[in-house]
Design an enzyme around this catalytic site. Structure first.
Site, PDB file in Angstrom:
ATOM      1  N   GLN A  88      -4.700  -1.734   9.745  1.00 40.88           N
ATOM      2  CA  GLN A  88      -4.597  -3.061   9.137  1.00 40.88           C
ATOM      3  C   GLN A  88      -5.121  -4.135  10.095  1.00 40.88           C
ATOM      4  O   GLN A  88      -4.762  -4.152  11.273  1.00 40.88           O
ATOM      5  CB  GLN A  88      -3.124  -3.332   8.753  1.00 40.88           C
ATOM      6  N   ASP A 136     -11.017   2.363   3.938  1.00 40.57           N
ATOM      7  CA  ASP A 136     -11.286   0.918   3.841  1.00 40.57           C
ATOM      8  C   ASP A 136     -12.781   0.676   3.648  1.00 40.57           C
ATOM      9  O   ASP A 136     -13.190  -0.443   3.319  1.00 40.57           O
ATOM     10  CB  ASP A 136     -10.857   0.215   5.144  1.00 40.57           C
ATOM     11  N   LYS A 176       0.843  -1.208   0.000  1.00 44.32           N
ATOM     12  CA  LYS A 176       0.000   0.000   0.000  1.00 44.32           C
ATOM     13  C   LYS A 176       0.874   1.252   0.000  1.00 44.32           C
ATOM     14  O   LYS A 176       0.613   2.209  -0.728  1.00 44.32           O
ATOM     15  CB  LYS A 176      -0.957  -0.021   1.214  1.00 44.32           C
TER      16      LYS A 176
HETATM   17  N1  GUN Z   1      -6.777  -7.165   6.389  1.00 46.31           N
HETATM   18  C1  GUN Z   1      -7.041  -7.919   5.305  1.00 46.31           C
HETATM   19  N2  GUN Z   1      -7.584  -7.157   4.319  1.00 46.31           N
HETATM   20  C2  GUN Z   1      -7.642  -5.898   4.811  1.00 46.31           C
HETATM   21  C3  GUN Z   1      -8.105  -4.664   4.257  1.00 46.31           C
HETATM   22  O1  GUN Z   1      -8.578  -4.572   3.121  1.00 46.31           O
HETATM   23  N3  GUN Z   1      -7.993  -3.578   5.083  1.00 46.31           N
HETATM   24  C4  GUN Z   1      -7.506  -3.665   6.344  1.00 46.31           C
HETATM   25  N4  GUN Z   1      -7.460  -2.555   7.075  1.00 46.31           N
HETATM   26  N5  GUN Z   1      -7.080  -4.806   6.873  1.00 46.31           N
HETATM   27  C5  GUN Z   1      -7.143  -5.897   6.110  1.00 46.31           C
END
Ligand code: GUN
Length: 304
Positions: free
Chosen positions: A96, A119, A52
């Site tokens: 995350q 998100d 990211k």
């Molecule tokens: N853990 C697995 N996929 C994601 C996601 O798309 N966003 C976040 N914040 N955590 C994750």
């Protein structure tokens, strides 16, 4: 059989974002800023966050990775989220997941300001999504929708079976597939769907979207000839032949299933790159919403 090339589509969208950001910066504005909070040292989470951050750099965003030990208290983590909420130099904030068991992840999601929730996990955004109102959509389902759109997959009146009902993927995916303008007949299967019933449903599906985290879960016998298959699974399996010592495996037995499909996403290179890219799209949209004058300026530029 046509391969749905998520890597290519993701790069195309990232280049579009990069051009737009260059325009903003050339006009004297600050770039969009994404903050990712990472707790603990789960290898997969570290990899996702680093992807990211790298993508932010590519498109010209500012990015900040705040890392904390897995001993951080829930209270301290909530205070960090609140500091980001209050900071006007931050447009998008993600925490995350998963979080350590002593932290109530739902409390953390609820603490993020909905207009910075890139998100798309906050109930304010989920509610708007259900109602078909403009909102920040969860990145993975948003990415799948973008792939279906760019590959001109017919969804109207089609049987669409989603497997896995997570809040991050399966549940929003089933809502989006049944929304107006998509118009699919969405069915959501989960761990309590009897196997025989699930197999009947997938064998009758025009579109299968699978997100269960079990490598090779979908076999050729589960798929109708000519179906479109979207594989959201990314399980790390050990592999001595790779530099990292592991490789990613999808939820679909690709070798078996691909020959039967009209279109299929590979793993890696399918949905994964789209998730990162749609997070960038959300961050850009959050930035534009916060800087309405900028959005107006871009519209004016587009018209010229
Ligand atoms: N853990 C697995 N996929 C994601 C996601 O798309 N966003 C976040 N914040 N955590 C994750």
């Amino acid at each position: 059989m046509q391969l749905i090339d998520g890597k290519f589509i993701a790069k195309t969208i990232q280049n579009e974002i990069r051009t737009e950001v260059n325009t903003f910066v050339a006009q004297g504005s600050r770039p969009p800023h994404l903050v990712a909070i990472l707790v603990g040292n789960d290898g997969a989470s570290e990899t996702y966050v680093s992807h990211k951050m790298k993508a932010c750099k590519y498109v010209g965003f500012r990015s900040t990775n705040l890392t904390f030990p897995d001993t951080i208290s829930e209270e301290a983590l909530l205070a960090e989220v609140e500091a980001c909420n209050q900071n006007s130099e931050i447009d998008g904030l993600i925490v995350q997941l998963p979080l350590p068991p002593h932290v109530d992840y739902m409390k953390v999601i609820l603490a993020i300001r909905p207009d910075k929730d890139v998100d798309g996990f906050h109930p304010a955004n989920v509610g708007k999504m259900v109602m078909g109102l403009p909102c920040l959509l969860p990145a993975t389902p948003f990415g799948v929708m973008e792939l279906l759109k760019r590959y001109k997959v017919e969804t109207k009146g089609k049987n669409c079976v989603v497997i896995g009902r997570s809040l991050i993927v399966g549940t929003p995916m089933s809502i989006l597939m049944s929304r107006r303008a998509v118009d699919g007949t969405a069915i959501l299967c989960h761990r309590h769907t009897p196997e025989a019933e699930r197999k009947l449903l997938t064998r009758n599906a025009d579109i299968i979207i699978v997100a269960v985290g079990i490598p090779g879960f979908i076999k050729a016998e589960d798929v109708k000839e000519g179906a479109v298959v979207i594989d959201v699974g990314t399980t790390r399996v050990e592999d001595d032949t790779t530099l990292s010592g592991f490789r990613l495996k999808g939820d679909v037995d690709f070798e078996e299933v691909a020959p039967k499909c009209s279109m299929i996403t590979p793993v890696p290179g399918g949905v994964g790159p789209m998730t990162v890219t749609m997070l960038l799209v959300n961050t850009l949209n959050a930035y534009k919403t916060r800087n309405v004058s900028l959005a107006v300026k871009t519209e004016a530029l587009r018209e010229n």
